[in-house]
Design a protein around this motif. Structure first.
Motif, PDB file in Angstrom:
ATOM      1  N   GLN A  54      43.367 -12.985  19.301  1.00 41.52           N
ATOM      2  CA  GLN A  54      44.637 -12.669  18.663  1.00 41.52           C
ATOM      3  C   GLN A  54      45.764 -13.556  19.151  1.00 41.52           C
ATOM      4  OE1 GLN A  54      44.530  -8.720  17.584  1.00 41.52           O
ATOM      5  NE2 GLN A  54      45.029  -9.910  15.816  1.00 41.52           N
ATOM      6  N   SER A  55      45.861 -13.702  20.483  1.00 35.23           N
ATOM      7  CA  SER A  55      47.038 -14.407  20.981  1.00 35.23           C
ATOM      8  C   SER A  55      47.107 -15.820  20.461  1.00 35.23           C
ATOM      9  CB  SER A  55      47.124 -14.382  22.500  1.00 35.23           C
ATOM     10  OG  SER A  55      45.851 -14.468  23.049  1.00 35.23           O
ATOM     11  N   LYS A 115      45.944 -16.834  17.485  1.00 37.72           N
ATOM     12  CA  LYS A 115      46.322 -16.775  16.070  1.00 37.72           C
ATOM     13  C   LYS A 115      47.782 -16.384  15.929  1.00 37.72           C
ATOM     14  CE  LYS A 115      43.095 -15.558  13.081  1.00 37.72           C
ATOM     15  NZ  LYS A 115      42.293 -14.607  12.325  1.00 37.72           N
ATOM     16  N   ALA A 116      48.176 -15.391  16.703  1.00 34.61           N
ATOM     17  CA  ALA A 116      49.547 -14.905  16.594  1.00 34.61           C
ATOM     18  C   ALA A 116      50.522 -16.024  16.914  1.00 34.61           C
ATOM     19  CB  ALA A 116      49.759 -13.721  17.533  1.00 34.61           C
ATOM     20  N   ASP A 148      48.218  -4.155  17.427  1.00 37.70           N
ATOM     21  CA  ASP A 148      47.739  -5.535  17.429  1.00 37.70           C
ATOM     22  C   ASP A 148      47.799  -6.140  16.036  1.00 37.70           C
ATOM     23  OD1 ASP A 148      45.113  -5.150  19.949  1.00 37.70           O
ATOM     24  OD2 ASP A 148      47.287  -5.439  20.068  1.00 37.70           O
ATOM     25  N   SER A 207      50.234  -9.336  14.538  1.00 32.48           N
ATOM     26  CA  SER A 207      49.766 -10.577  13.943  1.00 32.48           C
ATOM     27  C   SER A 207      50.178 -10.698  12.486  1.00 32.48           C
ATOM     28  CB  SER A 207      48.245 -10.695  14.080  1.00 32.48           C
ATOM     29  OG  SER A 207      47.628  -9.693  13.322  1.00 32.48           O
ATOM     30  N   SER A 208      50.650  -9.616  11.872  1.00 33.28           N
ATOM     31  CA  SER A 208      50.991  -9.737  10.453  1.00 33.28           C
ATOM     32  C   SER A 208      52.486  -9.601  10.160  1.00 33.28           C
ATOM     33  CB  SER A 208      50.210  -8.714   9.625  1.00 33.28           C
ATOM     34  OG  SER A 208      50.451  -7.416  10.114  1.00 33.28           O
TER      35      SER A 208
END
Lengths: 189, 589
Positions: free
Chosen positions: A83-84, A86-87, A165, A169-170
């Protein structure tokens, strides 16, 4: 933390009972009702489940599909590690926050917060207002203000529906709406 | 016959027995063998920290050098076990510190470890050597500083995938200059940067260092500095595998890898820049274990790199490998034992990569030694599962996660009963199985009939009725761990198979249809089980007996009910009916 408790309750809520009494429109219960078709008509129940999956795609946003706690079974460690990246590369953690009626926007760093309760408290402090309690059915019913956000698809979403989470990310930007305007956002599809 | 051998001869013979099963068998032969064995057992494995008390362990085994403990149930990995549930290691450390001054090794999995515990460990044992913390939580880098500072002969420090509160990277500098004993260091889960100088010096002065797993914060440009100082490394976990494209960085890296003639395992690869993968080509042919599950590289770079590793035995990779990559893997890595394919985008309903059941079928066809599989995908068919089962009767671990719950065979829209049935029927040595997709009671009938060696079974969103659960509990003779979520299993099967539960380590059931009443009955009937109900909403107001529990965790124990439960966990025993009636009191908690 009322918000956290509410989210947890939702996650552990048992959706049992006779077909028709189930009010939740979560993907899980929809599929579950179809599953109770008799074993003889396996093909039917199979296709019902499949069409439920398909209609689920159209009716609910992909966000609500991920509301099942702990599914798919990917460990948080792994989720966070992917995630990190991509975020950071896709959305950036600093997001603009607008409030209806305010002369200028603010910015907050989502990474600083561990979850919804902290974020909401920060917004309350930043704009000197009160947001109130989240509930899945009523949204922020009864509050003066309700927090909403614009997601990757450009849709205006209510803050609090999806796991933290996923939200991180969104979320593209935040918007604090007046409670009266936010009524439509409070209901699940 | 047993009495004719003097004790020390028997003790010497027993010293060759390393497996718990063998030692347990030996201790049942007769009283004198029991006595001799217990005095010379040095390693203890406790699969559930609540199954036994430290007092009982210490009383039976007075001279232990290595202890392994597991705490939370497996589904805690997926956030199904609420915060505060338990698994605290501190009371164990206190007892162990008192009883075993010569303890050398502690391995913990899914336990809550505090800085206090770490400090106590670091100060209590004269020759402390090994600390392994897998998926643990509750400690900070301050606790690590105690370990580094006080354990003079530390050989192994493995933080696994623990959740560590990272206060600073300074802890590493607490290793004294005369510490030269490190063989294995795994700090990959830590977020903050450790002092690179301190790390470099530590690596340089530990000539026996075989395993080094760095954290993301160690930059790629600095990796050669470490490799040059530890050319004897067998396992390396890189830090972030990214840097600006510069030829000197590349050549330094390639040269450093060239010097690592013993390297067999690679991991790390965060933020991977594919242009730097070829720097490792010189070691690829010796690599047997490759963990690319954090490497967001795509094909063709990804498959090209993996195909270089012709001796690969274990591959962990993201679904960026796609079917084409898996086909290439099947062609080039004939020694493959274990494959794990993780989802790059688990929450996206739409597939972002071209990875389907075909990839797994290809690997099952091409890799004759494939025995362990963990595979996330978005579609599956009975035909594919049958093919996999026929190709690989030697399968031992098979875990399939189809991302959409209750997804049917995408070709026929039927349940996947036949496919999984083929798996259990053909793979007679199957020890672990995780299922997904649309499944009816029939699959459980197959499992109960055929899966005689099955030890661990994970079920989610499956089955139609209690008979599903009944098939499993009555048929699976070797079953030790059963974990179930969101299945329509209820009281009948559970109560009918109560005695089976004493032959297992544990049973987990969440979001099923088990009632408080049944749990109470089970607890009353089976005094050597802890029947724990987790209900975050508190005890039910009305008709408590028939109300379903949120989560149920049943495990065998000789330690009685535990005393460290949070307010939302109850042990259902004979005292619980009074508790259920004092419901209004409880809700004030």
């Amino acid at each position: 933390m009322a918000h956290e408790n509410e989210l947890n309750l939702k996650a552990t809520e048992l959706r049992l009972g006779l077909p028709g009494t189930d009010e939740s429109e979560d993907m899980v219960s929809t599929a579950k009702n179809n599953k109770r078709a008799s074993p003889e008509s396996l093909e039917d129940s199979g296709s019902e489940a499949n069409s439920a999956a398909k209609s689920g795609d159209h009716e609910t946003s992909s966000a609500s599909k991920t509301q099942i706690v702990g599914w798919p079974p990917v460990r948080s460690y792994r989720k966070n590690n992917l995630q990190s990246k991509k975020a950071e590369s896709e959305t950036g953690m600093y997001v603009k926050v607008s409030m209806d009626g305010a002369p200028y926007l603010r910015k907050v760093d989502l990474k600083v917060y561990n979850g919804y309760p902290e974020l909401l408290v920060a917004l309350e402090n930043m704009f000197k207002l009160s947001i109130g309690e989240y509930s899945e059915r009523e949204g922020y019913e009864g509050s003066e203000y309700a927090p909403a956000y614009e997601d990757k698809d450009g849709d205006l979403m209510l803050v609090g529906d999806v796991p933290w989470d996923m939200f991180m990310s969104s979320c593209k930007r935040l918007r604090i709406m007046r409670g009266s305007e936010a009524k439509g956002l409070g209901c699940a599809v | 016959m047993a009495q004719s051998f003097p004790e020390d001869v028997l003790e010497h013979v027993f010293s060759f027995l390393n497996y718990d099963k063998d030692r347990n068998a030996v201790s049942l032969v007769c009283k004198s063998w029991y006595e001799i064995e217990r005095l010379c057992r040095r390693r203890i494995f406790i699969g559930n920290c609540y199954a036994v008390s430290s007092e009982i362990v210490i009383r039976r085994f007075p001279d232990v050098r290595a202890v392994e403990l597991k705490g939370k149930p497996h589904f805690a990995d997926f956030n199904l076990v609420p915060e505060g549930w338990g698994g605290y290691v501190y009371p164990w450390i206190v007892s162990l510190a008192r009883a075993y001054p010569w303890l050398e090794e502690i391995k913990l999995k899914r336990m809550v470890v505090t800085d206090e515990s770490l400090e106590l460990i670091s100060k209590s044992f004269k020759n402390y050597k090994v600390l392994v913390l897998l998926s643990c939580e509750g400690f900070t880098t301050d606790g690590l500083a105690s370990i580094a500072a006080n354990c003079r002969n530390l050989r192994e420090l493995d933080l696994g995938e623990s959740e560590v509160e990272d206060l600073s990277g300074h802890w590493l500098s607490h290793f004294p200059d005369n510490c030269t004993s490190l063989v294995s260091l795994n700090i990959s889960c830590l977020g903050s940067e450790v002092s690179f100088c301190a790390l470099e010096r530590l690596v340089a002065r530990c000539p026996n260092l075989k395993t080094l797993r760095l954290n993301r914060a160690v930059p790629l440009e600095k990796l050669p500095n470490l490799l040059c100082r530890a050319p004897q490394l067998v396992e390396l976990g890189t830090g972030a595998y990214s840097a600006e494209i510069q030829s000197d960085i590349f050549s330094n890296l390639a040269e450093a890898f060239l010097g690592c003639k013993q390297l067999k395992g690679l991991s790390g690869f965060w933020d991977v820049v594919p242009a730097y993968l070829p720097a490792m080509y010189s070691v690829c042919s010796r690599i047997t274990s490759l963990n690319l599950s954090y490497a967001t590289a795509q094909n063709p770079d990804l498959v090209h790199f993996v195909s270089q590793c012709s001796n690969l035995q274990r591959l962990w990779v993201l679904d960026y490998i796609e079917d084409t990559g898996l086909e290439a893997l099947a062609a080039s890595c004939k020694d493959l034992h274990e494959l794990r394919v993780f989802p790059s985008d688990p929450f996206d309903a739409e597939a972002n990569v071209s990875l389907t059941e075909q990839g797994l079928v290809a690997v099952s066809e091409g890799c004759p030694k494939l025995q362990s599989v963990l595979y996330f995908c978005r579609q599956m068919s009975n035909a594919a599962l049958v093919a996999i089962a026929r190709n690989r009767p030697n399968m031992i671990r098979f875990r399939l996660c189809i991302i959409e719950p209750r997804a049917p065979d995408y070709l026929t829209l039927e349940p996947l009963d036949t496919g999984f049935g083929a798996i259990v029927e053909n793979c007679k040595e199957l020890r672990r199985l995780s299922m997904s997709g649309l499944l009816t009671d029939r699959v459980f009938e197959y499992i109960g009939t055929h899966a005689k060696k099955l030890e661990m079974l994970s079920i989610a969103f499956a089955g139609d009725s209690d008979s599903g659960l009944h098939h499993v509990l009555s048929g699976c003779e070797s079953l030790r761990k059963l974990e179930i979520r969101d299945c329509p299993f209820g009281d009948k099967a559970l109560l009918a198979n109560a005695t089976k539960l004493e032959t297992m380590r544990s049973l987990w059931m969440s979001s099923c249809s088990v009632s408080f009443g049944a749990c109470k009955l089970l607890g009353q009937k089976m005094p050597r089980l802890n029947v724990e109900v987790i209900n975050e909403r508190g005890l039910p107001d009305s008709r408590p007996e028939s109300c379903p529990v949120e989560k149920l965790y049943v495990y065998r124990t000789i330690a009685g009910p535990r005393v460290d439960m949070p307010g939302f966990v109850w042990t259902m025993d004979e005292h619980v009916s009074s508790r259920l009636s004092r419901v209004t009191e409880r809700r004030g908690d």
